[in-house]
Design an enzyme around this catalytic site. Sequence first.
Site, PDB file in Angstrom:
ATOM      1  N   ARG A 240       0.863  -1.177   0.000  1.00 41.74           N
ATOM      2  CA  ARG A 240       0.000   0.000   0.000  1.00 41.74           C
ATOM      3  C   ARG A 240       0.899   1.226   0.000  1.00 41.74           C
ATOM      4  O   ARG A 240       1.933   1.247   0.685  1.00 41.74           O
ATOM      5  CB  ARG A 240      -0.897   0.030   1.251  1.00 41.74           C
ATOM      6  CG  ARG A 240      -2.108  -0.878   1.178  1.00 41.74           C
ATOM      7  CD  ARG A 240      -3.144  -0.414   0.147  1.00 41.74           C
ATOM      8  NE  ARG A 240      -4.308  -1.288   0.109  1.00 41.74           N
ATOM      9  CZ  ARG A 240      -4.430  -2.368  -0.677  1.00 41.74           C
ATOM     10  NH1 ARG A 240      -3.432  -2.689  -1.486  1.00 41.74           N
ATOM     11  NH2 ARG A 240      -5.513  -3.098  -0.664  1.00 41.74           N
ATOM     12  N   GLU A 269      -3.270   7.779  -4.021  1.00 44.04           N
ATOM     13  CA  GLU A 269      -3.709   7.325  -5.354  1.00 44.04           C
ATOM     14  C   GLU A 269      -4.999   8.013  -5.770  1.00 44.04           C
ATOM     15  O   GLU A 269      -5.887   8.176  -4.930  1.00 44.04           O
ATOM     16  CB  GLU A 269      -3.956   5.805  -5.311  1.00 44.04           C
ATOM     17  CG  GLU A 269      -2.686   5.014  -5.368  1.00 44.04           C
ATOM     18  CD  GLU A 269      -2.917   3.519  -5.270  1.00 44.04           C
ATOM     19  OE1 GLU A 269      -2.066   2.858  -4.669  1.00 44.04           O
ATOM     20  OE2 GLU A 269      -3.942   3.018  -5.764  1.00 44.04           O
ATOM     21  N   HIS A 287      -0.999   0.758  -9.909  1.00 46.93           N
ATOM     22  CA  HIS A 287      -1.667  -0.248  -9.070  1.00 46.93           C
ATOM     23  C   HIS A 287      -2.209  -1.429  -9.892  1.00 46.93           C
ATOM     24  O   HIS A 287      -3.420  -1.644  -9.974  1.00 46.93           O
ATOM     25  CB  HIS A 287      -2.796   0.391  -8.239  1.00 46.93           C
ATOM     26  CG  HIS A 287      -3.124  -0.389  -6.985  1.00 46.93           C
ATOM     27  ND1 HIS A 287      -3.564   0.188  -5.821  1.00 46.93           N
ATOM     28  CD2 HIS A 287      -3.056  -1.718  -6.722  1.00 46.93           C
ATOM     29  CE1 HIS A 287      -3.765  -0.744  -4.902  1.00 46.93           C
ATOM     30  NE2 HIS A 287      -3.460  -1.912  -5.426  1.00 46.93           N
ATOM     31  N   GLY A 289      -0.994  -4.695  -9.447  1.00 41.74           N
ATOM     32  CA  GLY A 289      -0.554  -5.944  -8.813  1.00 41.74           C
ATOM     33  C   GLY A 289      -1.406  -7.152  -9.151  1.00 41.74           C
ATOM     34  O   GLY A 289      -0.897  -8.207  -9.520  1.00 41.74           O
TER      35      GLY A 289
HETATM   36  C1  GLV Z   1      -5.018  -4.890  -4.042  1.00 42.27           C
HETATM   37  O1  GLV Z   1      -4.290  -3.966  -3.847  1.00 42.27           O
HETATM   38  C2  GLV Z   1      -5.485  -5.784  -3.034  1.00 42.27           C
HETATM   39  O2  GLV Z   1      -5.346  -5.518  -1.830  1.00 42.27           O
HETATM   40  O3  GLV Z   1      -6.053  -6.811  -3.415  1.00 42.27           O
END
Ligand code: GLV
Length: 327
Positions: A240, A269, A287, A289
Amino acid sequence: MTPRIVVTTPIPEPAAELLRTAGGELWISQEGGSLPTERLHEVAQGAHAIVANLRDRVDAELVEAAGEQLRVVANIAVGYDNVDVPALAERNVQVTNTPGVLTDATADLAFALLLMVTRRLGEGERLIRDRQPWSFELSFMLGSGLRDKLLGLIGFGQIGQAMARRARASGMRIAYAARNRVSAEVEAEFDAVYLSRSELLERADVVSLHCPLTSETRGMIDAHALRAMRADAFLVNTSRGQVVDESALVTALRQGWIAGAALDVFEREPEVAEGLLELDNAVLIPHLGSATVETRTEMASLAARNVLAVLAGRPALTPVWPNRTGG
Ligand code: GLV
Ligand code: GLV
């Protein structure tokens, strides 16, 4: 009971199909972007279940707005720092998240960031797109190799371990710092050394963050932490944004306290600290991921299955309990 299910963002069709099997009223936002708080509270009215995402503020006010019939809030994310879990537990609302299904996608991205920053890939791409002259030279745009380098993981849960597995394949050594030490078996699997956070910061060639955002980890990578790192070390963040003090990071990258940083997440963000944009040793990704078609479908489907379970009076598949949050 005819349940009303409110979904705050468009979701993949397989997940919507699952939710339709509840046989009630299904409202799925098509409003694009995150719902402003007032609108969120408006659409939540009368909901038995809310499928939320990490941009939604899920708190006592939302539960109040929804009404006493609310049973479950399923967050489509593994992180749940957007949820006031104790407040919801107090009101008998079950919170769920989506662990497991995004582990590989997120670790892949973290490792991609590690490669991008250590091998200067963003910089190289920009050079070509800017139509700069270049040619193969033995000394041209050299990065840092990975073999025998120490990867320091802060947080060593499923994603941290999946990152370690990828790093081991490239010959890196593994150290980790975490609230809880993992079992001897897991340490042996990765030949991983358990260090204090300060020792890890001092020793690692790459520091990669895989901890949740909690009151303990908020602002953890501050000026002090960045100064503790080696001048030739890199920082990777896929956790984060608020775990890192972004303005301290700009200073660290400018002053050469560290060699580079690769970030998938940001403090505010979608805002990105202005200073970062000018730095060639910063890799900046919006972001992504867990952003694969397969993973997002699995995340939304797991959230849907959690909703169905709770509405049917069964235990949630992946519940979040109040004592594990730090908010
Ligand atoms: C994305 O950032 C998540 O926490 O799944
Ligand atoms: C944070 O450092 C954790 O994984 O507990």
